[in-house]
Design a protein around this motif. Structure first.
Motif, short mmCIF file in Angstrom:
data_model
loop_
_atom_site.label_atom_id
_atom_site.label_comp_id
_atom_site.label_asym_id
_atom_site.label_seq_id
_atom_site.Cartn_x
_atom_site.Cartn_y
_atom_site.Cartn_z
N ALA A 15 0.83 -1.20 0.00
CA ALA A 15 0.00 0.00 0.00
C ALA A 15 0.87 1.25 0.00
O ALA A 15 1.97 1.26 0.54
N THR A 16 0.38 2.31 -0.63
CA THR A 16 1.10 3.58 -0.65
C THR A 16 0.18 4.69 -0.18
O THR A 16 -1.04 4.59 -0.26
N GLU A 17 0.78 5.77 0.33
CA GLU A 17 0.02 6.90 0.83
C GLU A 17 0.67 8.20 0.39
O GLU A 17 1.90 8.30 0.37
N LEU A 88 4.22 9.24 -3.15
CA LEU A 88 3.14 8.29 -2.88
C LEU A 88 3.57 7.12 -2.01
O LEU A 88 3.03 6.03 -2.12
N MET A 89 4.55 7.34 -1.13
CA MET A 89 4.95 6.25 -0.25
C MET A 89 5.36 6.84 1.10
O MET A 89 6.49 7.23 1.32
N MET A 90 4.40 6.89 2.02
CA MET A 90 4.65 7.47 3.34
C MET A 90 5.77 6.75 4.07
O MET A 90 6.55 7.37 4.79
N ASP A 108 -1.34 12.63 4.02
CA ASP A 108 -2.64 13.16 3.63
C ASP A 108 -3.68 12.14 4.08
O ASP A 108 -3.87 11.11 3.44
N PRO A 109 -4.38 12.40 5.19
CA PRO A 109 -5.31 11.40 5.74
C PRO A 109 -6.51 11.12 4.84
O PRO A 109 -7.17 10.10 4.98
N ALA A 110 -6.77 12.03 3.89
CA ALA A 110 -7.94 11.86 3.02
C ALA A 110 -7.62 11.11 1.74
O ALA A 110 -8.51 10.77 0.97
N PHE A 111 -6.34 10.85 1.51
CA PHE A 111 -5.93 10.25 0.24
C PHE A 111 -6.19 8.75 0.23
O PHE A 111 -5.84 8.05 1.17
N TYR A 114 -3.00 3.88 -3.19
CA TYR A 114 -2.83 2.96 -4.30
C TYR A 114 -2.12 1.73 -3.74
O TYR A 114 -1.65 1.72 -2.62
N ASP A 115 -2.00 0.70 -4.54
CA ASP A 115 -1.20 -0.46 -4.16
C ASP A 115 -0.22 -0.74 -5.28
O ASP A 115 -0.51 -0.51 -6.45
N LEU A 116 0.96 -1.23 -4.90
CA LEU A 116 1.99 -1.50 -5.89
C LEU A 116 1.91 -2.95 -6.37
O LEU A 116 1.48 -3.84 -5.64
#
Length: 210
Positions: A15-17, A88-90, A108-111, A114-116
């Protein structure tokens, strides 16, 4: 006429954030909304984060500077060429801020994450099926979680992830992004290492090829 390259994706595995990394002392950026009207650095070669992406998610930076790796984006940030590094990777941002107390990692808590996944040629369904099963296997036995913890939680940059080697088995060539710890880097012994290589090795071992 250009030949089209068709690809297909494996099952998802990481998962990415969305995050922003900024310098603490400036105090200018403490939330993602603060990037509006400012210059931001991105890793252009790895993630599809550009002007259209920002606009689609409600952000309006003044300018977007694309770099080839995290270290390059981070250098631009610390040199004052960018007000923030956005990606895109916290877990990647956490890695850098854990090693540099002058930086902030802002999620960004609202984002919606995506998944890699891995990509293979559309015609190679046999390899796709093999990879999907191998990814499922390393998820089930805890190997994937252990690799993620090693490189993103503990921030390992010492251990070399040696390529898998099984006598008499097929060798599959994997393309990796490049230099950017802890994703990819050169270990102190001079050998390529990082999360991507360790993941590739684990998948290859589970699939029974080099």
């Amino acid at each position: 006429m250009m030949k089209k390259l068709y690809i297909i994706f494996t099952v998802l595995f990481l998962a990415t954030e969305l995050f922003a990394s900024a310098q603490k002392e400036s105090g200018a950026i403490t939330t993602l909304s603060d990037i509006d009207g400012r210059s931001v650095a991105i890793i252009g070669a790895n993630f599809d984060v550009g002007p259209d992406f920002f606009e689609g998610h409600g952000y309006r930076p003044k300018s977007v500077l694309a770099f080839d790796s995290g270290p390059e984006a981070l250098t631009a940030l610390k040199a004052g060429k960018a007000d923030a590094w956005v990606g895109l990777m916290m877990s990647l941002a956490n890695y850098y801020t854990r090693n540099d107390s002058s930086l902030l990692a802002i999620p960004d808590p609202a984002f919606t994450s995506y998944d890699l996944s891995l990509t293979v040629a559309e015609s190679n369904t046999s390899l796709l099926n093999t990879l999907n099963k191998a990814i499922a296997d390393i998820k089930a036995d805890g190997t994937l979680e252990q690799i993620t913890e090693t490189y993103f939680i503990r921030g390992n940059t010492e251990r070399t992830a040696s390529p898998a080697s099984i006598d008499g088995q097929e060798t599959v060539i994997v393309g990796l992004p490049g230099d950017g710890p802890p994703i990819d880097y050169i270990a102190p012994d001079g050998k390529p290492s990082g999360y991507n290589l360790a993941l590739s090795n684990a998948i290859a071992k589970a699939a029974g090829f080099n």
